[in-house]
Motif scaffolding. Structure first.
Motif, PDB file in Angstrom:
ATOM      1  N   PRO A 248       0.753  -1.096   0.043  1.00  0.00           N
ATOM      2  CA  PRO A 248      -0.298   0.005  -0.248  1.00  0.00           C
ATOM      3  C   PRO A 248       0.272   1.083   0.129  1.00  0.00           C
ATOM      4  CG  PRO A 248       0.290  -0.695   2.596  1.00  0.00           C
ATOM      5  CD  PRO A 248       1.168  -1.817   1.158  1.00  0.00           C
ATOM      6  N   SER A 249       0.135   2.152  -0.535  1.00  0.00           N
ATOM      7  CA  SER A 249       0.705   3.618  -0.563  1.00  0.00           C
ATOM      8  C   SER A 249       1.214   3.922   1.429  1.00  0.00           C
ATOM      9  CB  SER A 249       0.007   5.131  -0.540  1.00  0.00           C
ATOM     10  OG  SER A 249      -0.025   4.596  -1.916  1.00  0.00           O
ATOM     11  N   PRO A 250       1.775   5.301   1.785  1.00  0.00           N
ATOM     12  CA  PRO A 250       1.996   4.964   3.438  1.00  0.00           C
ATOM     13  C   PRO A 250       0.374   5.714   3.889  1.00  0.00           C
ATOM     14  CG  PRO A 250       3.734   6.105   2.296  1.00  0.00           C
ATOM     15  CD  PRO A 250       2.752   5.577   0.906  1.00  0.00           C
ATOM     16  N   PRO A 251       0.461   5.845   4.830  1.00  0.00           N
ATOM     17  CA  PRO A 251      -0.864   6.084   5.569  1.00  0.00           C
ATOM     18  C   PRO A 251      -1.161   8.307   5.237  1.00  0.00           C
ATOM     19  CG  PRO A 251      -0.011   4.481   7.467  1.00  0.00           C
ATOM     20  CD  PRO A 251       0.828   5.111   6.213  1.00  0.00           C
ATOM     21  N   ARG A 252      -2.579   8.481   5.374  1.00  0.00           N
ATOM     22  CA  ARG A 252      -2.193   9.506   4.930  1.00  0.00           C
ATOM     23  C   ARG A 252      -2.747  10.286   5.803  1.00  0.00           C
ATOM     24  NH1 ARG A 252      -6.955  10.106   0.699  1.00  0.00           N
ATOM     25  NH2 ARG A 252      -7.681   9.086   2.370  1.00  0.00           N
TER      26      ARG A 252
ATOM     27  N   TRP B 283      -4.118   8.659  12.013  1.00  0.00           N
ATOM     28  CA  TRP B 283      -3.972   9.648  10.493  1.00  0.00           C
ATOM     29  C   TRP B 283      -4.774   8.197   9.523  1.00  0.00           C
ATOM     30  CZ3 TRP B 283      -2.012   5.864  14.182  1.00  0.00           C
ATOM     31  CH2 TRP B 283      -1.857   4.233  14.263  1.00  0.00           C
ATOM     32  N   SER B 284      -4.639   8.695   8.943  1.00  0.00           N
ATOM     33  CA  SER B 284      -6.166   7.811   7.422  1.00  0.00           C
ATOM     34  C   SER B 284      -5.457   7.217   6.742  1.00  0.00           C
ATOM     35  CB  SER B 284      -6.366   9.657   6.643  1.00  0.00           C
ATOM     36  OG  SER B 284      -7.000  10.230   7.482  1.00  0.00           O
ATOM     37  N   PRO B 285      -6.438   5.491   6.206  1.00  0.00           N
ATOM     38  CA  PRO B 285      -6.096   4.333   5.363  1.00  0.00           C
ATOM     39  C   PRO B 285      -5.460   5.694   3.981  1.00  0.00           C
ATOM     40  CG  PRO B 285      -8.350   4.145   6.410  1.00  0.00           C
ATOM     41  CD  PRO B 285      -7.747   5.839   6.250  1.00  0.00           C
ATOM     42  N   PRO B 286      -3.986   4.728   3.747  1.00  0.00           N
ATOM     43  CA  PRO B 286      -3.627   5.321   2.549  1.00  0.00           C
ATOM     44  C   PRO B 286      -4.390   5.169   1.355  1.00  0.00           C
ATOM     45  CG  PRO B 286      -3.155   2.718   2.243  1.00  0.00           C
ATOM     46  CD  PRO B 286      -3.986   3.144   3.981  1.00  0.00           C
ATOM     47  N   GLY B 287      -4.591   5.683   0.352  1.00  0.00           N
ATOM     48  CA  GLY B 287      -5.484   5.843  -1.015  1.00  0.00           C
ATOM     49  C   GLY B 287      -4.552   4.826  -1.526  1.00  0.00           C
TER      50      GLY B 287
ATOM     51  N   ARG C 219       6.481   7.383  14.010  1.00  0.00           N
ATOM     52  CA  ARG C 219       6.916   7.640  12.230  1.00  0.00           C
ATOM     53  C   ARG C 219       5.152   6.102  12.148  1.00  0.00           C
ATOM     54  NH1 ARG C 219      12.799   5.275   9.376  1.00  0.00           N
ATOM     55  NH2 ARG C 219      12.641   3.903  11.462  1.00  0.00           N
ATOM     56  N   VAL C 220       4.164   6.520  11.139  1.00  0.00           N
ATOM     57  CA  VAL C 220       3.413   5.610  11.032  1.00  0.00           C
ATOM     58  C   VAL C 220       3.916   4.714   9.179  1.00  0.00           C
ATOM     59  CG1 VAL C 220       0.971   3.977  10.611  1.00  0.00           C
ATOM     60  CG2 VAL C 220       2.016   6.560  11.976  1.00  0.00           C
ATOM     61  N   ARG C 221       3.872   3.104   8.729  1.00  0.00           N
ATOM     62  CA  ARG C 221       3.585   2.422   8.042  1.00  0.00           C
ATOM     63  C   ARG C 221       2.370   1.519   8.011  1.00  0.00           C
ATOM     64  NH1 ARG C 221       8.970  -1.244   7.312  1.00  0.00           N
ATOM     65  NH2 ARG C 221       8.609  -2.382   9.300  1.00  0.00           N
ATOM     66  N   GLY C 222       1.889   0.844   7.050  1.00  0.00           N
ATOM     67  CA  GLY C 222       1.132  -0.143   6.916  1.00  0.00           C
ATOM     68  C   GLY C 222       1.219  -1.111   5.565  1.00  0.00           C
ATOM     69  N   ARG C 223       0.380  -2.297   5.635  1.00  0.00           N
ATOM     70  CA  ARG C 223       0.732  -3.462   4.733  1.00  0.00           C
ATOM     71  C   ARG C 223      -0.645  -4.740   5.035  1.00  0.00           C
ATOM     72  NH1 ARG C 223       4.800  -8.078   7.447  1.00  0.00           N
ATOM     73  NH2 ARG C 223       3.886  -8.164   9.374  1.00  0.00           N
ATOM     74  N   THR C 224      -0.703  -5.254   4.040  1.00  0.00           N
ATOM     75  CA  THR C 224      -1.906  -6.415   4.186  1.00  0.00           C
ATOM     76  C   THR C 224      -1.689  -7.076   5.678  1.00  0.00           C
ATOM     77  OG1 THR C 224      -1.663  -5.990   1.899  1.00  0.00           O
ATOM     78  CG2 THR C 224      -3.098  -7.785   2.868  1.00  0.00           C
ATOM     79  N   ASN C 225      -2.679  -7.235   6.003  1.00  0.00           N
ATOM     80  CA  ASN C 225      -3.269  -8.245   7.441  1.00  0.00           C
ATOM     81  C   ASN C 225      -3.196  -9.545   6.889  1.00  0.00           C
ATOM     82  OD1 ASN C 225      -5.970  -8.523   6.911  1.00  0.00           O
ATOM     83  ND2 ASN C 225      -6.384  -6.502   7.908  1.00  0.00           N
TER      84      ASN C 225
ATOM     85  N   THR D 176       6.003   7.312   6.714  1.00  0.00           N
ATOM     86  CA  THR D 176       4.999   7.899   6.591  1.00  0.00           C
ATOM     87  C   THR D 176       6.181   9.318   6.119  1.00  0.00           C
ATOM     88  OG1 THR D 176       4.900   8.548   9.161  1.00  0.00           O
ATOM     89  CG2 THR D 176       2.721   8.363   7.888  1.00  0.00           C
ATOM     90  N   GLN D 177       5.933  10.097   5.199  1.00  0.00           N
ATOM     91  CA  GLN D 177       7.110  11.201   5.114  1.00  0.00           C
ATOM     92  C   GLN D 177       7.382  11.844   5.744  1.00  0.00           C
ATOM     93  OE1 GLN D 177       6.346  13.082   1.208  1.00  0.00           O
ATOM     94  NE2 GLN D 177       6.614  10.710   0.568  1.00  0.00           N
TER      95      GLN D 177
END
Length: 406
Positions: free
Chosen positions: A260-264, A280-284, A334-340, A353-354
């Motif tokens: 996924p893209s980084p969280p927003r 934060w919000s989920p990525p697009g 900082r935060v990042r995401g992936r498929t669970n 997150t940038q």
């Protein structure tokens, strides 16, 4: 010696010595052994007489339909086999690629299957007949195996095959695959990527290649939502003027390649208890929000280049509270995401997150408040002094352009 009575007297000879007799306990083991042998033999005879021998299937064939992995396997029933209410005929079908330890097993009544293989290796299949029912006294009777193998003709040496083949499913929107030319591939080799999944009538070719100096080194595939959660078969082959190139076969699962893209919209605030409130919000993109998990890290003294990021938690929610270990230090999140694990066996982490949020020291906050006040007072004092100098020069008869410059 005369008889003393009218009865006939018989002279009895001394008794002969008694012959040794085998006791019952000594004979028991031998009799038990003989009895056991007779029982086993009778069971074997009875069993063999009740079993109906069954022949193996016939004409086992393997056909390549050109789908970059799936092969069609079919066979014919054994001769003179009859199915009735008293007898059931089934087949045990097993398959694997050469080099695999375990066989994949299917019990079926069908006579044809389509199963997937790694076409870069030899496909092995085998099948046997299973007979069961009242005609066999409920005992399953198995025939001998029949087997067959299949190998796609592979041209070229293995070192001519593309290397470092790598694919990522970005935002569940598009698949990007890249590769590098094989070690023995000549300059000017031309590569093509072909793919197939259940739902396509035939294999399709990539229509958007990634190039480097005019050579195809990657491919971008879109509109693959129908291929999610099933096998996506890919072949990268090449052609050259004088050197045959070995094709590469690969079977992918898109959900295990998702990135996924980084969280927003990362927002960090400080509570009254000096805790960090992070949201934060989920990525697009098309990544299902329920399929994401997030990792949160925090660091201290980030501005002093001494910080080490420390993991805080991994969760599916999009908000958390982090206690501050040392309130006198600058904190950064900082935060990042992936498929669970509920949507994939594995996956790729997004980028972090940038920008992270920093919480300054209390004394720094006071300094930040004082600095504007000091600057404002200094500016006012300088302006006041300049105006005084201008008035003094004007009274002394200096040229008027000086006052203009003031």
């Amino acid at each position: 010696m005369p008889c003393a009575s009218s009865h006939t007297c018989c002279r009895t000879s001394p008794p002969a010595p008694a012959e040794p007799r085998t006791s019952y306990l000594q004979m028991a083991p031998q009799r038990l052994y003989t009895l056991s042998v007779m029982l086993v033999w009778s069971c074997v005879v009875a069993s063999s007489s009740s079993h109906i021998p069954v022949a193996p299937p016939r004409d086992l064939q393997i056909t390549d339909p050109g789908l970059l992995g799936p092969l069609d396997i079919e066979w014919k029933p054994p001769p003179d086999v009859q199915t009735s209410s008293e007898c059931t005929v089934k087949y045990k079908f097993e398959y694997r690629n050469t080099g695999d330890t375990d066989w994949k097993v299917i019990f079926t009544r069908r006579l044809k299957f389509r199963v997937g293989f790694d076409l870069s290796r030899t496909a092995e299949v085998k099948v046997q007949t299973l007979l069961e029912g009242r005609c066999t006294n409920g005992v399953e009777v198995q025939s001998d195996w029949i087997s067959a193998t299949f190998q796609v003709p592979l041209q070229g040496k293995l070192e001519s095959q593309v290397q470092n083949f790598h694919c990522i499913y970005h935002d569940w929107e598009y698949l990007k695959c890249t590769w590098q030319p094989g070690l023995l591939a000549p300059r000017g080799a031309h590569y093509g990527l072909y793919y197939w999944y259940e739902g396509l009538d035939q294999a399709a070719q990539c229509d958007h290649y990634i190039q480097d100096h005019g050579m195809n080194v990657g491919c971008t595939l879109r509109n693959l939502s129908q291929a999610e959660y099933q096998d996506l078969n890919i072949c990268v082959n090449g052609s050259a003027a004088a050197t045959p190139l070995r094709p590469l076969y690969s079977t992918l699962r898109l959900h295990n390649l998702a990135k996924p893209s980084p969280p927003r919209q990362l927002v960090v605030s400080v509570s009254a208890a000096e805790e960090l409130l992070v949201a934060w919000s989920p990525p697009g993109g098309q990544t299902p929000p329920q399929c994401l998990e997030y990792e949160v890290e925090v660091a201290e003294d980030l501005e002093e280049a001494k910080a080490a990021w420390a993991p805080v938690l991994t969760q599916m929610e999009t908000a958390c509270t982090i206690p501050r270990a040392n309130q006198s230090h600058v904190s950064c999140v900082r935060v990042r995401g992936r498929t669970n694990i509920f949507c994939a066996d594995q996956g790729f982490w997004s980028e972090w997150t940038q920008e992270c949020f920093s919480v300054s020291r209390k004394e720094d906050k006071q300094l930040f408040i004082l600095i504007p006040v000091i600057l404002s007072l200094s500016s006012s004092l300088i302006i006041f002094m300049l105006i005084g100098q201008c008035k003094k020069r004007s009274s002394e008869g200096k040229p008027s352009e000086v006052s203009v410059r003031c």
